[in-house]
Design an enzyme around this catalytic site. Sequence first.
Site, PDB file in Angstrom:
ATOM      1  N   LYS A  54       0.845  -1.203   0.000  1.00 22.08           N
ATOM      2  CA  LYS A  54       0.000   0.000   0.000  1.00 22.08           C
ATOM      3  C   LYS A  54       0.880   1.254   0.000  1.00 22.08           C
ATOM      4  CE  LYS A  54      -3.768  -2.418   2.355  1.00 22.08           C
ATOM      5  NZ  LYS A  54      -4.433  -2.727   3.645  1.00 22.08           N
ATOM      6  N   GLN A  98      -4.458  -1.606  10.048  1.00 22.85           N
ATOM      7  CA  GLN A  98      -4.411  -2.913   9.398  1.00 22.85           C
ATOM      8  C   GLN A  98      -4.906  -4.006  10.338  1.00 22.85           C
ATOM      9  OE1 GLN A  98      -3.591  -3.388   6.163  1.00 22.85           O
ATOM     10  NE2 GLN A  98      -3.892  -5.583   6.273  1.00 22.85           N
ATOM     11  N   ASP A 121     -10.998   2.744   4.812  1.00 24.58           N
ATOM     12  CA  ASP A 121     -11.260   1.302   4.818  1.00 24.58           C
ATOM     13  C   ASP A 121     -12.754   0.995   4.727  1.00 24.58           C
ATOM     14  OD1 ASP A 121      -9.407  -0.778   4.925  1.00 24.58           O
ATOM     15  OD2 ASP A 121      -8.853  -0.345   7.004  1.00 24.58           O
TER      16      ASP A 121
HETATM   17  N1  GUN Z   1      -6.897  -6.973   6.610  1.00 28.11           N
HETATM   18  C1  GUN Z   1      -7.323  -7.701   5.558  1.00 28.11           C
HETATM   19  N2  GUN Z   1      -7.966  -6.915   4.665  1.00 28.11           N
HETATM   20  C2  GUN Z   1      -7.940  -5.660   5.174  1.00 28.11           C
HETATM   21  C3  GUN Z   1      -8.434  -4.410   4.715  1.00 28.11           C
HETATM   22  O1  GUN Z   1      -9.059  -4.272   3.655  1.00 28.11           O
HETATM   23  N3  GUN Z   1      -8.190  -3.355   5.521  1.00 28.11           N
HETATM   24  C4  GUN Z   1      -7.531  -3.473   6.697  1.00 28.11           C
HETATM   25  N4  GUN Z   1      -7.363  -2.382   7.429  1.00 28.11           N
HETATM   26  N5  GUN Z   1      -7.066  -4.607   7.161  1.00 28.11           N
HETATM   27  C5  GUN Z   1      -7.268  -5.695   6.395  1.00 28.11           C
END
Ligand code: GUN
Length: 295
Positions: A54, A98, A121
């Site tokens: 990311k 995350q 998110d």
């Molecule tokens: N863990 C797995 N997928 C995601 C996501 O789309 N966002 C976040 N913050 N954590 C994740």
Amino acid sequence: MAAGNLIDGRVIAEQIHAETAQRVWALKSRGIEPKQVFVRVGEDPASKVYVGMKEKTSARLGIASETRVLPETTTEADLLAIIGQLNADRSVHGILVQAPLPKHISESRVFAAVAPDKDVDGFHPINVGKLMLGDETGFRPCTPAGVHELLIRSNVKIAGAGVVVLGRGNIVGKPMAAILCQKSHHADATVTICHSRTGDVADHCRRADIVIAAMGVPEFVKADMVKPGAVVIDVGVNRIADSSAKNGSRLVGDVDFTRVQPIAGLITPNPGGVGPMTIAMLLANTTRAAELATR
Ligand code: GUN
């Protein structure tokens, strides 16, 4: 590469990146620097990889990012305090904590602490509620939004289609179903959610025009569960043991790709299908957060 019946997520993600980069450029020409902050707690290996990707893609599009790495022992109160500071920081447009978080921290309390207008998110209850209501002013969770874009940009007919979503998680399954059942353009599907307590999953799948596998069971979707010509989207990322692999394991999806591909009308490869779309939608969300904050 749009080989045969493959839906190439990398190509479609690049199209979205190009659109996002234009919007980033427009913001910068007004003196606005879009910025997001990633918060990672502990050393979960997959989370390190995801956050790293990311960050890298943000930089490529000109979106500033910063990663706060906190120790596994961080208390929920400390994490909430950091989120509070980021909420108040006007230079930060997007905040992403995350998942998974360490067991002693409540994910739902943490997600609810992120300011809804920085919740790129789409996990805050306000954004979840807006998604259910069909209110497009909210942020949609990145993975299901990415699957939706894959379907739209591959010209899959969603209106009237029978969709089976495998998995009912808050990150993919539930929001995926909510997106596709809306009364709106590019939705209007008849959606069935199957999960661990569903009686005959194969029977539901066989009747579906679109199967979206997001339950986290390695190669669960077999050839005899798919209607010929159906669209198959594989969201799964599962690490399985493989003694022939260098590190003793490899990643597989929720679909038995080799056997399902010949039957499917369209299918996502894995990797290279849904994964790149999640990042593309995140960066689109962050750019939108910056646009909305600075109107
Ligand atoms: N863990 C797995 N997928 C995601 C996501 O789309 N966002 C976040 N913050 N954590 C994740």
